[in-house]
Design a protein around this motif. Structure first.
Motif, PDB file in Angstrom:
ATOM      1  N   TYR A  86       0.841  -1.190   0.000  1.00 46.16           N
ATOM      2  CA  TYR A  86       0.000   0.000   0.000  1.00 46.16           C
ATOM      3  C   TYR A  86       0.881   1.247   0.000  1.00 46.16           C
ATOM      4  O   TYR A  86       1.955   1.270   0.602  1.00 46.16           O
ATOM      5  N   THR A  87       0.409   2.279  -0.658  1.00 51.17           N
ATOM      6  CA  THR A  87       1.129   3.547  -0.664  1.00 51.17           C
ATOM      7  C   THR A  87       0.752   4.340   0.578  1.00 51.17           C
ATOM      8  O   THR A  87      -0.425   4.574   0.850  1.00 51.17           O
ATOM      9  N   VAL A  88       1.761   4.731   1.345  1.00 56.92           N
ATOM     10  CA  VAL A  88       1.559   5.483   2.578  1.00 56.92           C
ATOM     11  C   VAL A  88       2.101   6.892   2.381  1.00 56.92           C
ATOM     12  O   VAL A  88       3.231   7.077   1.923  1.00 56.92           O
ATOM     13  N   GLU A  89       1.281   7.870   2.723  1.00 56.78           N
ATOM     14  CA  GLU A  89       1.676   9.273   2.614  1.00 56.78           C
ATOM     15  C   GLU A  89       1.762   9.868   4.013  1.00 56.78           C
ATOM     16  O   GLU A  89       0.796   9.839   4.764  1.00 56.78           O
ATOM     17  N   MET A  90       2.928  10.381   4.361  1.00 57.52           N
ATOM     18  CA  MET A  90       3.150  10.970   5.678  1.00 57.52           C
ATOM     19  C   MET A  90       3.638  12.397   5.518  1.00 57.52           C
ATOM     20  O   MET A  90       4.270  12.751   4.525  1.00 57.52           O
ATOM     21  N   LYS A  91       3.330  13.204   6.505  1.00 54.91           N
ATOM     22  CA  LYS A  91       3.695  14.611   6.466  1.00 54.91           C
ATOM     23  C   LYS A  91       5.200  14.782   6.346  1.00 54.91           C
ATOM     24  O   LYS A  91       5.972  14.133   7.045  1.00 54.91           O
ATOM     25  N   ASP A  92       5.603  15.657   5.418  1.00 57.49           N
ATOM     26  CA  ASP A  92       7.005  16.019   5.213  1.00 57.49           C
ATOM     27  C   ASP A  92       7.858  14.841   4.742  1.00 57.49           C
ATOM     28  O   ASP A  92       9.075  14.849   4.884  1.00 57.49           O
ATOM     29  N   GLN A  93       7.220  13.802   4.196  1.00 63.97           N
ATOM     30  CA  GLN A  93       7.965  12.669   3.653  1.00 63.97           C
ATOM     31  C   GLN A  93       7.407  12.286   2.295  1.00 63.97           C
ATOM     32  O   GLN A  93       6.236  12.507   2.001  1.00 63.97           O
ATOM     33  N   GLU A  94       8.281  11.717   1.468  1.00 62.93           N
ATOM     34  CA  GLU A  94       7.837  11.210   0.178  1.00 62.93           C
ATOM     35  C   GLU A  94       6.974   9.969   0.387  1.00 62.93           C
ATOM     36  O   GLU A  94       7.225   9.177   1.302  1.00 62.93           O
ATOM     37  N   PRO A  95       5.924   9.782  -0.419  1.00 62.28           N
ATOM     38  CA  PRO A  95       5.119   8.569  -0.306  1.00 62.28           C
ATOM     39  C   PRO A  95       5.984   7.321  -0.508  1.00 62.28           C
ATOM     40  O   PRO A  95       6.952   7.332  -1.273  1.00 62.28           O
ATOM     41  N   PHE A  96       5.635   6.255   0.186  1.00 66.13           N
ATOM     42  CA  PHE A  96       6.377   5.007   0.040  1.00 66.13           C
ATOM     43  C   PHE A  96       5.388   3.851   0.107  1.00 66.13           C
ATOM     44  O   PHE A  96       4.263   3.995   0.588  1.00 66.13           O
ATOM     45  N   SER A  97       5.808   2.694  -0.392  1.00 68.70           N
ATOM     46  CA  SER A  97       4.927   1.533  -0.467  1.00 68.70           C
ATOM     47  C   SER A  97       5.448   0.421   0.443  1.00 68.70           C
ATOM     48  O   SER A  97       6.633   0.067   0.380  1.00 68.70           O
ATOM     49  N   VAL A  98       4.556  -0.091   1.270  1.00 66.16           N
ATOM     50  CA  VAL A  98       4.908  -1.161   2.203  1.00 66.16           C
ATOM     51  C   VAL A  98       3.713  -2.090   2.369  1.00 66.16           C
ATOM     52  O   VAL A  98       2.563  -1.696   2.166  1.00 66.16           O
ATOM     53  N   PRO A  99       3.944  -3.343   2.753  1.00 69.76           N
ATOM     54  CA  PRO A  99       2.824  -4.218   3.114  1.00 69.76           C
ATOM     55  C   PRO A  99       2.310  -3.883   4.493  1.00 69.76           C
ATOM     56  O   PRO A  99       3.055  -3.370   5.343  1.00 69.76           O
ATOM     57  N   PHE A 100       1.030  -4.163   4.728  1.00 70.46           N
ATOM     58  CA  PHE A 100       0.422  -3.989   6.040  1.00 70.46           C
ATOM     59  C   PHE A 100       0.275  -5.365   6.680  1.00 70.46           C
ATOM     60  O   PHE A 100      -0.274  -6.289   6.068  1.00 70.46           O
TER      61      PHE A 100
END
Length: 255
Positions: A86-100
């Protein structure tokens, strides 16, 4: 005496062959997370990132991983057993993809239904993943382990807290630890407060005492691992999988 029946361990061991954590497949869903992802070193106080990999290269890690791996956690995966990223978007960081990875099977099933409705992915299902392998990925920021919402609230998180980004809480009663042959106390750690309370009631029913006099406390999964790594001679835990997860695996294998 709080132990998992051997039949449950056999069920878990057989089911853990399902997930392939060496390969992943993309999922089009995006999640916005306001909390900062925590690393293993965040629990160690004065530790720094340079110390983090030492745990996994230490002589004690295989035994810790083996104990953690008795607990199945769950991920949404394709028909090849490859977890969705899944693509995770966090404040002040580039989106990244990780499994949950979900600590409780019902939470993973809820995510499965959400993914099915929001995408056209076919053949997806939830599959178990050994906790030890998932923890190692989490410590390297290569996955997200998502605890149960009720569990984080029971551990003291504010109402309305998003489980994503929270550390996994565990629950224990120090008075019901059992001693091994060499005198080392083995403390059962539960992923659900109500199951820890049930263990206290069972112990007091067998040995006497008032359950109200026994305190159940919480500690995080990273803290438990740190304690095992730092004091292997005097610390021993038995990680007890959530009953809901065991029930799911039993139902799946009997179906």
């Amino acid at each position: 005496h709080i132990m998992i029946p051997s039949t449950f361990l056999s069920i878990i061991a057989a089911s853990l062959l399902c997930a392939n954590v060496n390969a992943f497949t993309a999922c089009p869903l995006h999640y916005a997370v306001s909390l900062t992802m925590t690393k293993l070193s965040a629990e160690a106080g004065d530790s720094d990132d340079d110390e983090k990999p030492d745990l996994f290269s230490s002589e004690g890690w295989p035994a810790i991983e083996q104990e953690l791996d008795t607990v199945p956690i769950f991920t949404v995966a394709n028909e090849k057993g490859q977890p969705l990223q899944y693509t995770v978007e966090m404040k002040d960081q580039e989106p990244f993809s990780v499994p949950f990875f979900y600590t409780h099977a019902p939470d993973a099933l809820e995510e499965l239904e959400k993914t099915k409705k929001a995408t056209n992915l076919e053949g997806i299902d939830i599959v178990p993943v050994p906790l030890g392998k998932a923890f190692k990925m989490w410590a390297s920021d290569k996955s997200v382990i998502i605890p149960n919402k009720d569990a984080i609230l029971q551990a003291g998180a504010p109402p309305g807290s998003n489980p994503m980004g929270q550390q996994v809480p565990l629950f224990a009663c120090m008075e019901i630890a059992q001693e091994t042959e060499n005198g080392t106390p083995v403390l059962p750690l539960f992923f659900a407060l109500e199951e820890a309370n049930e263990a206290v009631e069972m112990a007091t029913s067998a040995d006497g005492g008032n359950p109200d006099d026994f305190e159940v406390v919480s500690l995080s999964l990273p803290r438990a691992v740190e304690m095992l790594a730092n004091s292997p001679e005097t610390t021993a835990f038995q990680f007890i999988p959530p009953k809901s997860s065991i029930d799911h695996i039993e139902t799946y294998l009997s179906g």
